[in-house]
Design a protein around this motif. Sequence first.
Motif, short mmCIF file in Angstrom:
data_model
loop_
_atom_site.label_atom_id
_atom_site.label_comp_id
_atom_site.label_asym_id
_atom_site.label_seq_id
_atom_site.Cartn_x
_atom_site.Cartn_y
_atom_site.Cartn_z
N THR A 4 42.17 123.77 -63.16
CA THR A 4 42.22 123.49 -61.73
C THR A 4 43.55 123.94 -61.17
O THR A 4 44.50 124.19 -61.90
N HIS A 5 43.60 124.04 -59.88
CA HIS A 5 44.77 124.46 -59.12
C HIS A 5 44.99 125.97 -59.22
O HIS A 5 45.11 126.52 -60.29
N PRO A 12 45.75 124.30 -47.85
CA PRO A 12 44.53 124.44 -47.04
C PRO A 12 44.47 123.40 -45.93
O PRO A 12 45.15 122.36 -46.01
N VAL A 13 43.67 123.68 -44.91
CA VAL A 13 43.47 122.76 -43.79
C VAL A 13 42.00 122.36 -43.76
O VAL A 13 41.12 123.22 -43.81
N ASP A 35 36.37 118.80 -51.33
CA ASP A 35 36.30 119.07 -52.76
C ASP A 35 37.00 120.38 -53.11
O ASP A 35 37.76 120.45 -54.08
N ARG A 36 36.78 121.40 -52.30
CA ARG A 36 37.41 122.69 -52.56
C ARG A 36 38.93 122.58 -52.48
O ARG A 36 39.65 123.10 -53.34
N ALA A 37 39.42 121.87 -51.45
CA ALA A 37 40.87 121.71 -51.29
C ALA A 37 41.46 120.88 -52.43
O ALA A 37 42.56 121.18 -52.92
N ALA A 38 40.74 119.85 -52.85
CA ALA A 38 41.24 118.99 -53.93
C ALA A 38 41.32 119.75 -55.24
O ALA A 38 42.26 119.57 -56.02
N TYR A 253 40.34 116.87 -60.46
CA TYR A 253 41.33 116.79 -59.41
C TYR A 253 42.65 116.43 -60.09
O TYR A 253 42.70 115.50 -60.90
N VAL A 254 43.72 117.15 -59.79
CA VAL A 254 45.01 116.90 -60.43
C VAL A 254 45.96 116.26 -59.42
O VAL A 254 46.04 116.69 -58.27
N ALA A 255 46.65 115.22 -59.88
CA ALA A 255 47.69 114.59 -59.05
C ALA A 255 48.85 115.56 -58.92
O ALA A 255 49.62 115.76 -59.86
N THR A 256 48.96 116.17 -57.77
CA THR A 256 49.89 117.28 -57.59
C THR A 256 51.33 116.81 -57.48
O THR A 256 51.66 115.96 -56.66
#
Length: 352
Positions: A4-5, A12-13, A35-38, A253-256
Motif C-alpha cells: 500500500t501507499h 488527494p482530495v 478507499d482509494r485515498a486511504a 490501510y497504513v497509519a501514515t
Amino acid sequence: MSQTHTRFDRLPVVDVSGLFSDDPDQRLATARELDRAARDAGFFYVTGHQVSRAQQAALIEQAKQFFAAPDDWKMRYYIGKSTAHRGYVPEGEEVFAGGKRDRKEGFDTGRELPPDDPDVQAGTPMLGPNMWPEQPGFREAVGGYYEAAFALGRALFRGFSLALGLPETHFDRYLQKPPSQLRLLHYPFDASAGDRPGIGAHTDYECFTILLPTAPGLEVMNGEGEWIDAPPVDNAFVVNIGDMLEVWTGGTYVATSHRVRKVKEERYSFPLFFACDYHTVVAPLPQFATAEAAEKYPPVSAGDHLFAQTAQSFTYLKQRLERGELVLPEGSKGLASFGQQARYAGTEQDVV
C-alpha cells in the motif's frame, strides 16, 4: 499482504458530501473515493464536510485568546491536574520517539462524561470531565466544534465501512463514548526556526484524525519514505489513517507517519483524534485476516494502546510511571511502532 501507499507527491482530495446523501449509491461512490485515498496515501483532504466556517472561526478565535494569556494563568489548567488527561499542555511536555521535546503548546479536550459514569467510576484512563478555562465563550465554541467534527467522524466511519465491504453501520457499536480527543495546538512564531521540530514524526494512535490547520508545516511520508508537504486548503480538513484502522484492515490501510517541520510562521492546529470505545478489542477483520496479518497484528485493546502511547510521550505521565504510580498495559508497543516510519526505521528519513 498487498503493498500500500504510492509515491504520491501531493495529498488527494475527496468531496465527502455524498456521505450525507439519502441516495445509497451516492454514499457508496463516495466511500470508494475514500478507499482509494486511504490505500494510496493514508492522508487526504476532505471537502463537503458540513462543519461550518463559523464553527471553525469561533474555535480558532478562542484558541488565540487562550494561548495569548500569561503562562501562570494557563498553568492553572495544567493537564497533570486532570483526572482524564484534559487541559493545558505547556511547551516541552510532550516528547515523541527520538527524545526531542516539541516546540508547541496545547489544550486537550474530549467528550464530557459525568463523575457517576460507570467507566469514569471504574477509573478508565482518558475518560471523564473536561477542564474548562474561565474564558468567556471558550466552552461553547470548543464544545460546539467538537460535536460538529465528531458528527463528521461518524459519517467518515460509515464511509470506511462501505469501502471495506461491511454494513454501513458496522463501526457504530464501537462509538458509544470513545476517548476521542480534540487538541488545540499552538506553534509560536520562531524567528530562528531552531533545532527542535514543531512536532516529531509519529503516527496517530486512534482510528483516524480530522485536522484543521491554519498554516503550512505539516509533512507526510509517502510510500517511498519521502516527506511531502501538506499545506492547508481553504475550508478543507486533512484526514489521516491511524493505528487502529491499520490493525482492523491488516495493514491494507497504513497509519501514515507525519511531522511538523521547523517553520518561522505562527501556526495553530486542531486535530480531532477519532477513537473507538476504550475497551474495543481490535484485530484484522475476517477479509484481511491472512496468516501474515494475524502474526503482525495480534488483538489489541484500543484504549490500552492509546493510553500506553500517551503515557510514553507526556512528561507528567512518564514521571508517574517512573514512580510506580502507573503501569503500562501488558503488551504495550513502543512509540512509532506503526506506519511508514516504522518500515523505514533506521534510515535517514527518520531524522527530524
